[in-house]
Scaffold this active site. Structure first.
Site, PDB file in Angstrom:
ATOM      1  N   ASP A 191      -2.355  -4.982   0.218  1.00  0.00           N
ATOM      2  CA  ASP A 191      -1.882  -6.282   0.702  1.00  0.00           C
ATOM      3  C   ASP A 191      -2.600  -6.761   1.960  1.00  0.00           C
ATOM      4  OD1 ASP A 191      -0.686  -4.298   2.223  1.00  0.00           O
ATOM      5  OD2 ASP A 191       1.365  -4.995   1.919  1.00  0.00           O
TER       6      ASP A 191
ATOM      7  N   GLN B 202       0.815  -1.210   0.000  1.00  0.00           N
ATOM      8  CA  GLN B 202       0.000   0.000   0.000  1.00  0.00           C
ATOM      9  C   GLN B 202       0.855   1.270   0.000  1.00  0.00           C
ATOM     10  OE1 GLN B 202      -3.051  -1.650   3.196  1.00  0.00           O
ATOM     11  NE2 GLN B 202      -3.892   0.123   2.150  1.00  0.00           N
TER      12      GLN B 202
END
Length: 497
Positions: A251, A72
């Site tokens: 993720d 991210q």
């Protein structure tokens, strides 16, 4: 005919690919490739690693759908032709810490506390150095020419999804999902919309942004050329339609989907970073900045606490002791709880929770008697787990129900981590069967896209192990004392590279 789906996990350290049966979730084949180290990376390295991992996994010629999950926050800037303007700044790059503080204060008219409240109300999170919005402010201030050239901003998984389409449709075809958009600092999970005012505040411009898709929306089709020669040849030979692309995910949201986490579950993931997150049915907004109010990959919300330092703490101490990870675990388990008074503050890369990007790690309580390899190994594992336990405390204090704790991620494979976690967390810990949960979550999303059902497919997760232990309040207290005494020394002037 069995349909296959693929899930990609483009993490900080590597790219993992799993190809699974869309109905049962059975693993058919897999592949992986390494990423370069550092906090500033040319996105082409991710694309090349993805291609290598896909080739190792046998290609996409027989795959019906694919989704990409990724690390991210990373800032990928593109010019008007879709070319990368500069290397991407990753989540763990702390050079924008000052920019984060400035943005928070500015929104509060100079009052950081009011600013934090305003940011939390606007986007569910208070910006830290990890967030994309702070990196854009840093870019505007330190590399204004690059900012002027930036026509669009996207995230790592957005960029890889776009590469798989062959960049068809240009910048207008960039797509992202709720979970990853919620980590930018300029998209609100509560209103499901971008905040262009905050984006403009950060960088003085309004670059183009990816369209935010729901959990089962189609992001495009895989270009045979982009997927590689194996896929192109197989598709041409079989006459199969091109594989569909799912919206992907950040993720942690993908890991939650891959592990089947539901309301009442809290997952603690031990990877490069450490994360503590649980599924919630409503958006959260924490003005302290400890909890990030993210969205998940299934239409709900994912309040999350992140530490910068997790498995790499254990790796570093193992290297210091000259042992492998298995030997370090044995050393740690042979020492007494509390490591005979030795406490490791694990801020080796600065820290995000608490927000101390310039701090360094430290050993507290050193004596001639306790300076043994066993105690140092034990202090490393306990220090890492104590940092995560602080996150678990914050999640519970926010009212997120905790029915069980699931320990996942590569660091959860350590027997020392498994055995010590219940005592540090004060709760029984369930360790699911080892899997690539981020890649599995992406694959499960791809299967959900194919099914058209209201919920993702129920895949067998394998046998889990349960660990219990006596609570260790003295260990927690000793760590808290070390944590609260930090900051008395000048912060390290870190090289962001």
């Amino acid at each position: 005919m069995t349909e296959l789906v693929a899930g990609i996990d483009s993490s900080t350290q590597s790219c993992k690919v799993v190809i699974r049966d869309a109905t049962t979730g059975e693993l058919v084949r897999e592949g992986r490739a390494a990423h370069p180290d550092g906090t500033e990376v040319d996105p082409a390295a991710w694309r090349d690693a993805m291609r290598s991992a896909l080739a190792q996994a046998g290609g996409l010629g027989d795959v019906a759908a694919i989704s990409v999950a990724g690390q991210q926050h990373g800032m990928v800037c593109l010019d008007e032709d879709g070319e990368v303007v500069r290397p991407a700044l990753l989540w763990n790059d702390t050079r924008s810490a000052g920019a984060a503080a400035d943005l928070v204060a500015e929104l509060g008219d100079g009052d950081p506390q009011r600013g934090a409240q305003a940011w939390a109300a606007a986007v569910g999170s208070v910006p830290l150095a990890a967030f994309t919005v702070t990196k854009l402010r840093w870019l505007a201030e330190h590399e204004p020419d690059a900012m002027v050239r930036t026509a669009a901003v996207c995230l790592p998984h957005d960029w890889l999804t776009w590469q798989l389409t062959g960049r068809m449709g240009g910048l207008d075809a960039l797509r992202t999902d709720r979970s990853d958009a919620s980590g930018t600092g300029y998209w609100s999970p509560a209103t499901e919309s971008y905040r262009p005012d905050l984006l403009h505040r950060a960088c003085g411009r309004l670059p183009e942004l990816p369209q935010v898709l729901g959990p089962t929306a189609i992001a495009g089709e895989v270009s045979p050329a982009a997927a590689g020669a194996t896929a192109a040849g197989a598709t041409a030979a079989t006459g199969r339609p091109a594989a569909l692309l799912g919206p992907g995910a950040g993720d942690n949201a993908a890991a939650a989907l891959g592990a089947g986490i539901e309301a009442g579950d809290v997952a603690i993931s031990i990877g490069s970073s450490g994360t503590v997150f649980g599924v919630a049915t409503s958006a959260t907004a924490d003005p302290t900045g400890i909890i990030a109010g993210f969205a998940d990959a299934a239409g709900h919300f994912l309040p999350l606490v992140c530490t910068l330092n997790a498995a790499r703490v254990i790796d570093s101490v193992a290297r210091m002791l000259g042992v492998d990870l298995q030997r370090l675990a044995k050393l740690a388990l042979s020492a007494d709880p509390g490591a005979d008074g030795l406490a490791l503050l694990p801020y080796l890369d600065g820290e995000r929770t608490p927000n101390r990007p310039g701090d360094t790690g430290a050993l507290h309580g050193l004596t001639r008697a306790n300076t043994t390899p066993e105690n140092l190994a034990r202090a490393a594992v306990e220090g890492m787990l104590n940092g995560l336990a602080d996150g678990l405390d914050a999640i519970r204090a926010a009212g997120v129900p905790v029915r069980r704790v699931l320990l996942i991620g590569g660091g959860a494979r350590s027997e020392a981590t498994r055995q010590l976690a219940p005592g540090i967390f004060g709760l029984p810990v369930v360790v699911p069967a080892p899997r690539e949960y981020v890649a599995d979550g992406a694959a499960r999303q791809a299967a959900w896209l194919l099914s058209g059902e209201a919920a993702p497919p129920a895949w067998a997760m394998g046998e889990a192990q349960r660990y219990e232990g006596d609570p260790q309040p003295a260990v927690r207290a000793r760590y808290a004392a070390a944590r609260d005494s930090a900051g008395s020394l000048p912060a390290l002037d870190r090289d962001p590279r």
